[in-house]
Design a protein around this motif. Structure first.
Motif, PDB file in Angstrom:
ATOM      1  N   SER A 166       0.878  -1.678   0.101  1.00  0.00           N
ATOM      2  CA  SER A 166      -0.418   0.560   0.194  1.00  0.00           C
ATOM      3  C   SER A 166       0.763   1.261   0.175  1.00  0.00           C
ATOM      4  O   SER A 166       0.176   2.288  -0.685  1.00  0.00           O
ATOM      5  CB  SER A 166      -0.527  -0.533   0.862  1.00  0.00           C
ATOM      6  N   MET A 203       1.201   3.995  -2.920  1.00  0.00           N
ATOM      7  CA  MET A 203       0.411   5.381  -2.269  1.00  0.00           C
ATOM      8  C   MET A 203       1.753   6.453  -2.518  1.00  0.00           C
ATOM      9  O   MET A 203       1.491   7.051  -3.793  1.00  0.00           O
ATOM     10  CB  MET A 203       0.558   5.796  -1.369  1.00  0.00           C
ATOM     11  N   TYR A 213      -6.224   3.744   0.335  1.00  0.00           N
ATOM     12  CA  TYR A 213      -5.749   3.048   0.949  1.00  0.00           C
ATOM     13  C   TYR A 213      -6.346   2.561   2.665  1.00  0.00           C
ATOM     14  O   TYR A 213      -5.982   3.510   3.344  1.00  0.00           O
ATOM     15  CB  TYR A 213      -4.186   3.698   1.200  1.00  0.00           C
TER      16      TYR A 213
END
Length: 419
Positions: free
Chosen positions: A389, A393, A408
């Motif tokens: 994640s 991101m 997220y």
């Protein structure tokens, strides 16, 4: 894994063609520099450049006092360097490129490592940019001069060159300029460069964000555990304030800079180690020099003399000097947003498995660089999901300059400031 050769404006270069659809070019010399002098960029090479192995790291304390011989094992040695071999030499201005194969106009991340301006290099265990290459982003890590080689300030050197100190910071600038000039040959977009650094790397980037010499090359910035303008921590003093401190060292080496340059490197490092004290961190670091750092960072911030780009800052729950780092980062992010810019701040609190150190200073790097599979710790599915994640991101940020935070699911990452 096979070799690959591509043509660049500097000449042909041979790298590694991996089975995962990425390529690596290791140990590319971006500049040269003699001791206590500023770097000169590399503009060409003869024949085919061999970029299949990592370049030299800057000589540092651990070069001549091996961490592997110490008991108990130093914490960061076990975390990031155990089992690895490094070569050390003053000829250390090298960078590494992790890229998607056959890519064009890809976003670029330049990673500047930490290490208190005294140690480290761009190919420690966690600094593997493959996770970004797999997402279509070029990841570059760099070596630069450290310690007394990177930050000596001296009256005689100022007389010789017009200024002194910040050699390591100028190395970083030269690497950034090299990437801007040549990264298109590797499939990168020179107008979409994100600077990413942690600890001393973040402190370095903070100065680049305020520097008229670097700002033209920056598109986005992520500073972890070191971003912001410090009052009690990471305070930047004038070069002149460190002259007397370093004179205690140079007076042992000879009368002139040329004498100092003749001292064997091991002797130089060991003699420096003898004179250091608790004030080391206030001197062996970036300084206001009228050049790359033209004025006090607090004045530059007040005058809005910073790169007008999107920013991310972060700190960890068990960070170094958390009482200063957290607020320093948040104050900078709030100032950017107040001025009409775009800045995010997040707090990383994942308690890493394997010991009781928690989210220690630099713990997030396994996750944000995406090299978690190389970690010795008994990572769980939760850790791998968190790393995936965070990489996604940061890849979004490097591509667009924005973060869709709500997309997220990361309970161990809390965004406390958003634009």
């Amino acid at each position: 894994m096979n070799n690959i050769i591509i043509k660049t404006g500097l000449g042909a270069i041979q790298g590694l063609d991996l089975n995962d659809g990425t390529v690596q070019f290791r140990g590319i010399r971006y500049a040269t520099a003699k001791r206590f002098a500023y770097p000169t960029p590399i503009t060409s090479w003869e024949g085919v450049y061999d970029a299949t192995k990592f370049g030299n790291a800057c000589p540092q304390f651990r070069t001549y006092d091996p961490e592997a011989n110490k008991q108990p094992e130093p914490f960061y040695y076990k975390e990031f360097r155990k089992g690895m071999d490094f070569t050390y030499d003053e000829d250390c201005l090298f960078l590494n490129i992790y890229a998607p194969k056959n890519v064009e106009n890809a976003p670029v991340i330049i990673y500047i490592h930490g290490g208190a301006f005294l140690g480290g290099c761009g190919n420690e265990l966690h600094m593997d940019g493959s996770a970004y290459a797999k997402k279509g982003i070029i990841f570059v890590s760099i070596n630069y001069r450290l310690g007394v080689l990177g930050f000596l300030c001296d009256r005689k050197l100022t007389e010789e060159a017009g200024h002194s100190g910040n050699y390591g910071l100028f190395d970083q600038l030269e690497a950034i300029k090299w990437v801007h000039t040549h990264i298109a040959d590797f499939g990168g977009n020179p107008d979409n460069i994100t600077l990413f650094g942690q600890s001393a790397g973040a402190m370095s980037i903070q100065q680049h964000c305020l520097s008229p010499l670097t700002k033209p090359y920056i598109s986005k910035v992520y500073m972890a555990s070191g971003g912001g303008i410090g009052k009690e921590f990471a305070f930047v003093n004038p070069v002149e304030d460190s002259y007397d401190y370093f004179a205690r060292f140079t007076e042992k080496l000879g009368d002139t800079p040329d004498d100092w340059r003749k001292i064997p490197i091991q002797t130089l490092i060991e003699e420096f180690q003898k004179v250091i004290d608790r004030d080391l961190m206030a001197h062996c670091c970036p300084h206001i020099d009228g050049m790359i750092i033209p004025k006090a960072p607090s004045l530059a911030l007040a005058d809005k003399d910073y790169a007008d780009v999107p920013y991310i800052l972060s700190t960890n729950s068990e960070d170094m000097a958390p009482e200063f780092l957290h607020q320093m980062s948040k104050d900078f992010a709030n100032k950017i947003n107040k001025d009409g810019g775009k800045a995010y701040y997040f707090y990383f609190s994942r308690q890493l498995p394997g010991d009781d150190k928690g989210a220690f200073h630099s713990a997030e790097l396994w996750y944000t660089i995406g090299s978690i599979k190389k970690c010795w710790r008994p990572m769980t599915n939760e850790d791998f999901t968190l790393s995936d994640s965070l990489v996604a991101m940061l890849a979004e940020f490097a591509t667009t300059g924005a973060i869709s935070c709500s997309s997220y699911d990361m309970p161990q990452v809390s965004f406390e400031i958003q634009p």
